[in-house]
Design a protein around this motif. Structure first.
Motif, PDB file in Angstrom:
ATOM      1  N   SER A 145       0.822  -1.209   0.000  1.00 33.20           N
ATOM      2  CA  SER A 145       0.000   0.000   0.000  1.00 33.20           C
ATOM      3  C   SER A 145       0.851   1.252   0.000  1.00 33.20           C
ATOM      4  O   SER A 145       0.472   2.283  -0.556  1.00 33.20           O
ATOM      5  CB  SER A 145      -0.906   0.027   1.235  1.00 33.20           C
ATOM      6  OG  SER A 145      -1.900  -0.947   1.120  1.00 33.20           O
ATOM      7  N   LEU A 146       2.001   1.156   0.635  1.00 30.88           N
ATOM      8  CA  LEU A 146       2.837   2.329   0.866  1.00 30.88           C
ATOM      9  C   LEU A 146       4.188   2.147   0.184  1.00 30.88           C
ATOM     10  O   LEU A 146       4.690   1.020   0.088  1.00 30.88           O
ATOM     11  CB  LEU A 146       3.026   2.541   2.368  1.00 30.88           C
ATOM     12  CG  LEU A 146       1.709   2.685   3.142  1.00 30.88           C
ATOM     13  CD1 LEU A 146       1.941   2.578   4.650  1.00 30.88           C
ATOM     14  CD2 LEU A 146       1.043   4.015   2.810  1.00 30.88           C
ATOM     15  N   PRO A 147       4.806   3.214  -0.284  1.00 27.18           N
ATOM     16  CA  PRO A 147       6.095   3.098  -0.972  1.00 27.18           C
ATOM     17  C   PRO A 147       7.238   2.804  -0.016  1.00 27.18           C
ATOM     18  O   PRO A 147       7.177   3.109   1.175  1.00 27.18           O
ATOM     19  CB  PRO A 147       6.261   4.479  -1.620  1.00 27.18           C
ATOM     20  CG  PRO A 147       5.459   5.403  -0.758  1.00 27.18           C
ATOM     21  CD  PRO A 147       4.293   4.599  -0.259  1.00 27.18           C
ATOM     22  N   GLY A 148       8.280   2.192  -0.519  1.00 25.83           N
ATOM     23  CA  GLY A 148       9.519   2.011   0.235  1.00 25.83           C
ATOM     24  C   GLY A 148       9.518   0.906   1.258  1.00 25.83           C
ATOM     25  O   GLY A 148      10.480   0.764   2.013  1.00 25.83           O
ATOM     26  N   VAL A 149       8.458   0.078   1.309  1.00 25.71           N
ATOM     27  CA  VAL A 149       8.346  -0.940   2.353  1.00 25.71           C
ATOM     28  C   VAL A 149       9.484  -1.946   2.277  1.00 25.71           C
ATOM     29  O   VAL A 149      10.001  -2.407   3.296  1.00 25.71           O
ATOM     30  CB  VAL A 149       6.981  -1.665   2.254  1.00 25.71           C
ATOM     31  CG1 VAL A 149       6.889  -2.820   3.249  1.00 25.71           C
ATOM     32  CG2 VAL A 149       5.844  -0.678   2.488  1.00 25.71           C
ATOM     33  N   LEU A 150       9.922  -2.292   1.058  1.00 21.77           N
ATOM     34  CA  LEU A 150      10.940  -3.335   0.886  1.00 21.77           C
ATOM     35  C   LEU A 150      12.210  -2.800   0.218  1.00 21.77           C
ATOM     36  O   LEU A 150      12.972  -3.575  -0.370  1.00 21.77           O
ATOM     37  CB  LEU A 150      10.357  -4.495   0.076  1.00 21.77           C
ATOM     38  CG  LEU A 150       9.274  -5.283   0.817  1.00 21.77           C
ATOM     39  CD1 LEU A 150       8.524  -6.208  -0.126  1.00 21.77           C
ATOM     40  CD2 LEU A 150       9.874  -6.083   1.967  1.00 21.77           C
ATOM     41  N   ASP A 151      12.429  -1.498   0.329  1.00 23.04           N
ATOM     42  CA  ASP A 151      13.612  -0.910  -0.304  1.00 23.04           C
ATOM     43  C   ASP A 151      14.924  -1.487   0.211  1.00 23.04           C
ATOM     44  O   ASP A 151      15.936  -1.480  -0.499  1.00 23.04           O
ATOM     45  CB  ASP A 151      13.615   0.611  -0.096  1.00 23.04           C
ATOM     46  CG  ASP A 151      12.648   1.316  -1.037  1.00 23.04           C
ATOM     47  OD1 ASP A 151      12.058   0.626  -1.891  1.00 23.04           O
ATOM     48  OD2 ASP A 151      12.480   2.546  -0.909  1.00 23.04           O
ATOM     49  N   GLN A 152      14.919  -1.998   1.442  1.00 24.26           N
ATOM     50  CA  GLN A 152      16.159  -2.526   2.024  1.00 24.26           C
ATOM     51  C   GLN A 152      16.447  -3.961   1.585  1.00 24.26           C
ATOM     52  O   GLN A 152      17.480  -4.517   1.954  1.00 24.26           O
ATOM     53  CB  GLN A 152      16.080  -2.470   3.560  1.00 24.26           C
ATOM     54  CG  GLN A 152      15.837  -1.073   4.117  1.00 24.26           C
ATOM     55  CD  GLN A 152      16.869  -0.067   3.646  1.00 24.26           C
ATOM     56  OE1 GLN A 152      18.064  -0.331   3.708  1.00 24.26           O
ATOM     57  NE2 GLN A 152      16.409   1.092   3.159  1.00 24.26           N
ATOM     58  N   ASP A 153      15.553  -4.562   0.819  1.00 23.77           N
ATOM     59  CA  ASP A 153      15.752  -5.939   0.353  1.00 23.77           C
ATOM     60  C   ASP A 153      15.621  -5.958  -1.167  1.00 23.77           C
ATOM     61  O   ASP A 153      14.520  -6.066  -1.699  1.00 23.77           O
ATOM     62  CB  ASP A 153      14.715  -6.871   0.987  1.00 23.77           C
ATOM     63  CG  ASP A 153      15.018  -8.342   0.742  1.00 23.77           C
ATOM     64  OD1 ASP A 153      15.511  -8.669  -0.355  1.00 23.77           O
ATOM     65  OD2 ASP A 153      14.765  -9.161   1.642  1.00 23.77           O
ATOM     66  N   PRO A 154      16.733  -5.828  -1.892  1.00 28.09           N
ATOM     67  CA  PRO A 154      16.672  -5.707  -3.357  1.00 28.09           C
ATOM     68  C   PRO A 154      15.952  -6.859  -4.041  1.00 28.09           C
ATOM     69  O   PRO A 154      15.237  -6.643  -5.030  1.00 28.09           O
ATOM     70  CB  PRO A 154      18.154  -5.663  -3.761  1.00 28.09           C
ATOM     71  CG  PRO A 154      18.871  -5.177  -2.546  1.00 28.09           C
ATOM     72  CD  PRO A 154      18.109  -5.727  -1.389  1.00 28.09           C
ATOM     73  N   ASP A 155      16.112  -8.094  -3.545  1.00 24.09           N
ATOM     74  CA  ASP A 155      15.464  -9.244  -4.187  1.00 24.09           C
ATOM     75  C   ASP A 155      13.946  -9.121  -4.122  1.00 24.09           C
ATOM     76  O   ASP A 155      13.239  -9.402  -5.093  1.00 24.09           O
ATOM     77  CB  ASP A 155      15.905 -10.552  -3.525  1.00 24.09           C
ATOM     78  CG  ASP A 155      17.355 -10.894  -3.833  1.00 24.09           C
ATOM     79  OD1 ASP A 155      17.875 -10.357  -4.840  1.00 24.09           O
ATOM     80  OD2 ASP A 155      17.957 -11.668  -3.083  1.00 24.09           O
ATOM     81  N   LEU A 156      13.433  -8.710  -2.953  1.00 20.16           N
ATOM     82  CA  LEU A 156      11.991  -8.551  -2.811  1.00 20.16           C
ATOM     83  C   LEU A 156      11.500  -7.276  -3.495  1.00 20.16           C
ATOM     84  O   LEU A 156      10.418  -7.252  -4.099  1.00 20.16           O
ATOM     85  CB  LEU A 156      11.590  -8.534  -1.336  1.00 20.16           C
ATOM     86  CG  LEU A 156      11.865  -9.823  -0.548  1.00 20.16           C
ATOM     87  CD1 LEU A 156      11.396  -9.672   0.892  1.00 20.16           C
ATOM     88  CD2 LEU A 156      11.199 -11.028  -1.202  1.00 20.16           C
ATOM     89  N   ALA A 157      12.302  -6.213  -3.425  1.00 21.00           N
ATOM     90  CA  ALA A 157      11.903  -4.946  -4.056  1.00 21.00           C
ATOM     91  C   ALA A 157      11.714  -5.116  -5.555  1.00 21.00           C
ATOM     92  O   ALA A 157      10.849  -4.467  -6.163  1.00 21.00           O
ATOM     93  CB  ALA A 157      12.943  -3.873  -3.772  1.00 21.00           C
ATOM     94  N   ALA A 158      12.484  -6.021  -6.161  1.00 22.38           N
ATOM     95  CA  ALA A 158      12.410  -6.214  -7.608  1.00 22.38           C
ATOM     96  C   ALA A 158      11.065  -6.770  -8.051  1.00 22.38           C
ATOM     97  O   ALA A 158      10.668  -6.586  -9.210  1.00 22.38           O
ATOM     98  CB  ALA A 158      13.539  -7.149  -8.058  1.00 22.38           C
ATOM     99  N   LYS A 159      10.364  -7.451  -7.167  1.00 23.66           N
ATOM    100  CA  LYS A 159       9.054  -7.996  -7.557  1.00 23.66           C
ATOM    101  C   LYS A 159       7.905  -7.311  -6.804  1.00 23.66           C
ATOM    102  O   LYS A 159       6.818  -7.868  -6.674  1.00 23.66           O
ATOM    103  CB  LYS A 159       9.004  -9.511  -7.334  1.00 23.66           C
ATOM    104  CG  LYS A 159       9.231  -9.986  -5.897  1.00 23.66           C
ATOM    105  CD  LYS A 159       9.119 -11.524  -5.833  1.00 23.66           C
ATOM    106  CE  LYS A 159       9.357 -12.056  -4.441  1.00 23.66           C
ATOM    107  NZ  LYS A 159       9.252 -13.530  -4.378  1.00 23.66           N
ATOM    108  N   THR A 160       8.167  -6.101  -6.325  1.00 22.28           N
ATOM    109  CA  THR A 160       7.176  -5.352  -5.539  1.00 22.28           C
ATOM    110  C   THR A 160       6.576  -4.212  -6.348  1.00 22.28           C
ATOM    111  O   THR A 160       7.291  -3.485  -7.034  1.00 22.28           O
ATOM    112  CB  THR A 160       7.810  -4.798  -4.255  1.00 22.28           C
ATOM    113  OG1 THR A 160       8.251  -5.897  -3.447  1.00 22.28           O
ATOM    114  CG2 THR A 160       6.825  -3.967  -3.459  1.00 22.28           C
ATOM    115  N   THR A 161       5.265  -4.062  -6.253  1.00 21.36           N
ATOM    116  CA  THR A 161       4.540  -2.967  -6.889  1.00 21.36           C
ATOM    117  C   THR A 161       3.754  -2.230  -5.811  1.00 21.36           C
ATOM    118  O   THR A 161       3.073  -2.857  -4.997  1.00 21.36           O
ATOM    119  CB  THR A 161       3.553  -3.497  -7.946  1.00 21.36           C
ATOM    120  OG1 THR A 161       4.269  -4.248  -8.921  1.00 21.36           O
ATOM    121  CG2 THR A 161       2.815  -2.348  -8.618  1.00 21.36           C
ATOM    122  N   THR A 162       3.854  -0.905  -5.780  1.00 24.20           N
ATOM    123  CA  THR A 162       3.055  -0.107  -4.849  1.00 24.20           C
ATOM    124  C   THR A 162       1.703   0.168  -5.492  1.00 24.20           C
ATOM    125  O   THR A 162       1.614   0.883  -6.495  1.00 24.20           O
ATOM    126  CB  THR A 162       3.759   1.214  -4.508  1.00 24.20           C
ATOM    127  OG1 THR A 162       5.043   0.932  -3.932  1.00 24.20           O
ATOM    128  CG2 THR A 162       2.940   2.023  -3.510  1.00 24.20           C
TER     129      THR A 162
END
Length: 366
Positions: A145-162
Motif C-alpha cells: 500500500s505504501l512506498p519504500g516498504v521493501l527498499d532494504q531488500d533488493p530481491d523482494l523490491a524487484a518484484k514489488t509494486t506499490t
C-alpha cells in the motif's frame, strides 16, 4: 465455451484484511473474472460480497506465543489447513492466489506454491506482517500500500509494486466529499474511533481531555465516539455533566460517511484506518497500538505524519492534558486543519483496486 479464470483471494477473517479483498473482488468481477474467498471461520460473521457459497474455510491459527505448546498448536493447525488447501487447489484450479495478510493466508498460498500456481501477497502496513514476511520469498509478486516498504531488500523490491489499499465503495464515495474548514466559532466535528473492537484507552483519555478544554469550545463540539459497552456509562456521565453534544456507540456501520463529515479524527493507526484517512483526506491524531513486535502502527502513522496529515502520540504520552492541548491548538487554527486534510489526501490511492487487478492479470497472464 471458455470458462473465465478463477482468482482465489486469501485473507484473515478481520475487516482490515477482508475489506481490501472485497474491493479487489469487485474490480476483478467487472473484468469478467470469477472470485472465491478462502479464510478462517471469523469471516462468516461479515456480510458483504462474499456470501457463504463463495467462501472456503481453511483451518488456521495465529501464533500466540513462543512457548513449545503454542508453537506446536500453531504448526499443527497450519499443517491441517495446508492439507485442506491442497484439496481446494486440486478442485478449483485457480489462475492466481492473492493473499491479504494474516495467518489464514499461509495454507492456501503454500498449497498454491506446491501446485505451481502463482501467488501474490498484498500488505497494507508500512512494514510487512509476519505471515507476509514468511511468504514474501515464495510468491510471484508483492503488492504494498505504501512506498519504500521493501527498499532494504533488493530481491523482494524487484518484484514489488506499490498499489495502495483497495477501497470499499463507501470509502470511495466518502473520498468525493470535500473537506470544509470549520468556522472560528462554528461547529467542530470530532470523531473518536479505536479499531473494530474499540479501544479502552480512548474511553480512559478522551473524556478527561474534553473536560480540560475551554468551556467556550464545549458548545462547539459535535462529538462522535466509539465506546465499548463496558465503558459506556462512565464516558456518557462525563459528557452529560459537561453538556457535550455527543453520540456514543460500540460500532458505527456508516463510518466512512462519518469520516467524511469530520474535522478531526482521533484513532489508532491500523493499516486500514491509515489508508482510509488518506483516501478520504482528513486530519487525525493517531495513537499507535503499543507492544507490537513490528511496531507496524507506529510506522503506519509515520506515513501520515510525514505527509503533514496527522499528529502521532505514543500511548505513553497520550494524556488528557496532551490531547486537550492538541485539540485546542487545532481548533484555534482551522487553516491548519485544512492543510492537514490536504496532506493526508496525498497518501490516498483511490485507484488501488484497479492497480492491484492489473497486477493480478499480469501475473495470471490474462
Amino acid at each position: 465455451m471458455t470458462t473465465s479464470p478463477l482468482i482465489l483471494l486469501a485473507a484473515g477473517g478481520t475487516g482490515g484484511h477482508l475489506f481490501p479483498a472485497e474491493a479487489l473482488a469487485v474490480e476483478l468481477m467487472k473484468r469478467g473474472m470469477r472470485v472465491r474467498l478462502v479464510t478462517d471461520s471469523r469471516a462468516l460473521r461479515y456480510s458483504g460480497l462474499f456470501t457463504k457459497d463463495l467462501i472456503d474455510v481453511v483451518p488456521s491459527e495465529t501464533l500466540r506465543g513462543r512457548d513449545p505448546w503454542s508453537l506446536a498448536r500453531t504448526g499443527a493447525m497450519l499443517a491441517a489447513g495446508t492439507a485442506v488447501a491442497l484439496n481446494l487447489m486440486r478442485k478449483l484450479k485457480p489462475a492466481v492466489v492473492v493473499g491479504f495478510g494474516g495467518y489464514p493466508t499461509l495454507p492456501p498460498l503454500l498449497a498454491a506454491r506446491l501446485f505451481g500456481i502463482p501467488g501474490i501477497i498484498h500488505d497494507s502496513n508500512a512494514v510487512l506482517g509476519r505471515a507476509n514476511r514468511f511468504l514474501s520469498s515464495r510468491v510471484s509478486a508483492i503488492a504494498t500500500s505504501l512506498p519504500g516498504v521493501l527498499d532494504q531488500d533488493p530481491d523482494l523490491a524487484a518484484k514489488t509494486t506499490t498499489t495502495g489499499t483497495p477501497m470499499r465503495p463507501a470509502i470511495l464515495a466518502a473520498a468525493g466529499v470535500k473537506f470544509e474548514m470549520p468556522e472560528p466559532k462554528g461547529p467542530l466535528r470530532l470523531l473518536v474511533v479505536g479499531g473494530s473492537q474499540g479501544a479502552r484507552v480512548m474511553s480512559d483519555i478522551v473524556p478527561g481531555a474534553i473536560e480540560r478544554l475551554e468551556p467556550a469550545l464545549w458548545s462547539r463540539l459535535l462529538l462522535v465516539q466509539q465506546v465499548r459497552e463496558e465503558d459506556m456509562a462512565r464516558v456518557r456521565a462525563v459528557y452529560d455533566r459537561l453538556t457535550i453534544n455527543a453520540e456514543l456507540a460500540p460500532f458505527f456501520a456508516d463510518l466512512p460517511a462519518r469520516l467524511a463529515s469530520s474535522h478531526l479524527i482521533i484513532s489508532r493507526s491500523g493499516a486500514g484506518t491509515v489508508a482510509e484517512l488518506g483516501a478520504v483526506g482528513r486530519p487525525s491524531i493517531l495513537v499507535p497500538l503499543p507492544g507490537s513486535i513490528d511496531q507496524d502502527q507506529f510506522a503506519n502513522a509515520g506515513v501520515l505524519v510525514q505527509a503533514g496529515g496527522a499528529i502521532r502520540i505514543a500511548q505513553a504520552d497520550f494524556t488528557p492534558d496532551r490531547l486537550a492541548a492538541e485539540i485546542s491548538g487545532l481548533a484555534a487554527e482551522p487553516a491548519r486543519l485544512t492543510a492537514m486534510a490536504a496532506g493526508a489526501g496525498t497518501v490516498g490511492k483511490l485507484d488501488a483496486a484497479e492497480r492491484l487487478a492489473d497486477l493480478v492479470a499480469k501475473v495470471a497472464g490474462i
